[in-house]
Design a protein around this motif. Structure first.
Motif, PDB file in Angstrom:
ATOM      1  N   LEU A  35       0.882  -1.175   0.052  1.00 23.57           N
ATOM      2  CA  LEU A  35       0.002  -0.092  -0.066  1.00 23.57           C
ATOM      3  C   LEU A  35       0.842   1.147   0.072  1.00 23.57           C
ATOM      4  CD1 LEU A  35      -2.841   1.016   0.085  1.00 23.57           C
ATOM      5  CD2 LEU A  35      -2.574   1.160   2.694  1.00 23.57           C
ATOM      6  N   ASP A  36       0.701   2.106  -0.887  1.00 28.11           N
ATOM      7  CA  ASP A  36       1.178   3.491  -1.054  1.00 28.11           C
ATOM      8  C   ASP A  36       0.242   4.621  -0.815  1.00 28.11           C
ATOM      9  OD1 ASP A  36       3.022   5.556  -1.634  1.00 28.11           O
ATOM     10  OD2 ASP A  36       2.610   5.351  -3.716  1.00 28.11           O
ATOM     11  N   LEU A  37       0.410   5.299   0.028  1.00 22.83           N
ATOM     12  CA  LEU A  37      -0.446   6.422   0.212  1.00 22.83           C
ATOM     13  C   LEU A  37       0.362   7.746   0.230  1.00 22.83           C
ATOM     14  CD1 LEU A  37      -2.127   5.573   3.705  1.00 22.83           C
ATOM     15  CD2 LEU A  37      -2.913   5.119   1.464  1.00 22.83           C
ATOM     16  N   TYR A  38      -0.145   8.659  -0.636  1.00 26.96           N
ATOM     17  CA  TYR A  38       0.449   9.884  -1.216  1.00 26.96           C
ATOM     18  C   TYR A  38      -0.491  11.104  -1.449  1.00 26.96           C
ATOM     19  CZ  TYR A  38      -1.511   8.801  -5.955  1.00 26.96           C
ATOM     20  OH  TYR A  38      -2.252   8.754  -6.715  1.00 26.96           O
ATOM     21  N   GLY A  39       0.309  12.217  -1.446  1.00 24.27           N
ATOM     22  CA  GLY A  39      -0.201  13.483  -1.429  1.00 24.27           C
ATOM     23  C   GLY A  39       0.710  14.559  -2.161  1.00 24.27           C
ATOM     24  N   GLY A  75      -4.073  10.374  -2.978  1.00 23.67           N
ATOM     25  CA  GLY A  75      -4.302   9.118  -3.520  1.00 23.67           C
ATOM     26  C   GLY A  75      -3.842   7.942  -3.088  1.00 23.67           C
ATOM     27  N   ALA A  76      -4.074   6.766  -3.338  1.00 26.23           N
ATOM     28  CA  ALA A  76      -3.634   5.459  -2.826  1.00 26.23           C
ATOM     29  C   ALA A  76      -3.483   4.483  -3.900  1.00 26.23           C
ATOM     30  CB  ALA A  76      -4.686   5.164  -1.728  1.00 26.23           C
ATOM     31  N   THR A  77      -2.372   3.747  -3.742  1.00 29.18           N
ATOM     32  CA  THR A  77      -2.036   2.773  -4.759  1.00 29.18           C
ATOM     33  C   THR A  77      -1.787   1.320  -4.123  1.00 29.18           C
ATOM     34  OG1 THR A  77      -0.979   4.299  -6.233  1.00 29.18           O
ATOM     35  CG2 THR A  77      -0.510   2.151  -6.548  1.00 29.18           C
ATOM     36  N   TYR A  78      -2.446   0.343  -4.542  1.00 24.84           N
ATOM     37  CA  TYR A  78      -2.343  -1.020  -3.789  1.00 24.84           C
ATOM     38  C   TYR A  78      -1.961  -1.710  -4.957  1.00 24.84           C
ATOM     39  CZ  TYR A  78      -3.118  -4.938  -0.853  1.00 24.84           C
ATOM     40  OH  TYR A  78      -2.691  -6.384  -0.349  1.00 24.84           O
ATOM     41  N   TYR A  79      -0.438  -2.509  -4.647  1.00 22.04           N
ATOM     42  CA  TYR A  79       0.044  -3.364  -5.398  1.00 22.04           C
ATOM     43  C   TYR A  79      -0.391  -4.685  -5.179  1.00 22.04           C
ATOM     44  CZ  TYR A  79       2.836   0.556  -7.479  1.00 22.04           C
ATOM     45  OH  TYR A  79       3.330   1.719  -7.933  1.00 22.04           O
ATOM     46  N   VAL A  88      -7.799  11.694  -6.294  1.00 28.93           N
ATOM     47  CA  VAL A  88      -8.601  12.789  -6.047  1.00 28.93           C
ATOM     48  C   VAL A  88      -7.899  13.991  -6.057  1.00 28.93           C
ATOM     49  CG1 VAL A  88     -10.462  11.570  -4.775  1.00 28.93           C
ATOM     50  CG2 VAL A  88      -8.770  12.658  -3.546  1.00 28.93           C
ATOM     51  N   SER A  89      -8.454  15.115  -6.414  1.00 28.95           N
ATOM     52  CA  SER A  89      -7.856  16.317  -6.729  1.00 28.95           C
ATOM     53  C   SER A  89      -8.786  17.765  -6.861  1.00 28.95           C
ATOM     54  CB  SER A  89      -7.170  16.666  -8.173  1.00 28.95           C
ATOM     55  OG  SER A  89      -6.687  17.640  -8.445  1.00 28.95           O
ATOM     56  N   THR A  90      -8.324  18.811  -6.420  1.00 28.98           N
ATOM     57  CA  THR A  90      -9.263  19.976  -6.053  1.00 28.98           C
ATOM     58  C   THR A  90      -9.240  20.557  -7.565  1.00 28.98           C
ATOM     59  OG1 THR A  90      -7.176  21.161  -5.564  1.00 28.98           O
ATOM     60  CG2 THR A  90      -8.606  20.092  -3.873  1.00 28.98           C
TER      61      THR A  90
END
Length: 248
Positions: free
Chosen positions: A170-174, A217-221, A232-234
């Motif tokens: 799991l990769d969580l990013y902003g 966002g989140a990426t699941y490998y 998601v974005s503004t």
């Protein structure tokens, strides 16, 4: 040093089995005392048959030797972040939400982003730099007026990949993105009404727009290299997108 363990058990009034196990721990060059920790273990197994003993005055013993090496338990690998310094990510997705609602008949936007994790660690994570590209097309043929809108958005971006969960998958990013949009709109009357033709003016014009947008966002490998993502974005051009991710 030799240690002999003798086990005897009565099977029947006629037969008697005798099993002796001799364990010898030795290594070439060692003397009396405790064998080195990593020395091979040699087992000599003695087997006695009462049937053979009945035909001979004494027991007939046979033996075999087996040598085994003991391996230490493998240490469990500590979990790593899904994205570390030097890792590249290619994401291809479909924009499912924009500002307002999509016009009927719109294709896309289809988005593609590439991020490269820099050798810059900041707290429990790393920083990535990259860019995105999206394309959308909308067309309509209503009231004998053919109209179309094509948009291309170029988005340099910087993201921060957080590793608080210590999860390989799991990769969580902003991050932050600068969206530069190029839009082309055209409209043409295709009917035969002379009055409409007289007053309707064909349109073919282009315009540009830019905005600064926050993203998360989140990426699941699912495997080491392949996964899925949601972002998601503004920004007006991309509020939510999902798709596949490939790690390099």
């Amino acid at each position: 040093m030799k240690r002999i363990t003798l086990i005897q058990k009565m099977w029947s009034p006629v037969a008697l089995g005798l099993v002796a196990l001799v364990s010898v721990n030795a290594q070439a060059g060692t003397t009396e005392g405790t064998a080195p920790k990593d020395a091979p273990k040699t087992e000599t197994i003695l087997l006695a048959s009462n049937a053979t003993a009945a035909k001979a005055p004494g027991l007939t013993l046979t033996y075999r030797e087996a040598t085994s090496s003991y391996k230490p338990f493998s240490a469990k690998r500590a979990p790593q972040a899904a994205v570390t310094a030097g890792v590249g990510e290619l994401k291809i997705g479909y924009v499912v939400a924009m500002k307002g609602s999509k016009p009927n008949g719109m294709f896309g936007p289809i988005s593609a982003t590439f991020d490269k994790a820099l050798n810059v660690e900041l707290g429990p994570g790393v920083i990535s730099a990259g860019a995105g590209l999206s394309f959308a097309n909308w067309s309509d043929d209503e009231y004998e007026i053919e109209s179309s809108l094509t948009t291309i958005v170029i988005s340099p971006r910087a993201t921060y990949h957080l590793d608080l969960l210590q999860n390989d998958n799991l990769d969580l990013y902003g991050g932050l993105a600068f969206n530069f949009a190029i839009a082309n709109y055209s409209a043409e009357y295709t009917g035969n009404d002379p009055d409409v033709k007289k007053y309707f003016q064909d349109v073919d014009e282009s315009d540009t727009d830019s905005e600064l947008a926050l993203l998360a966002g989140a990426t699941y490998y699912f495997t080491e290299k392949f996964g899925g993502f949601l972002e998601v974005s503004t920004g007006d051009w991309n509020r939510a997108s999902l798709g596949v991710a490939i790690k390099f």
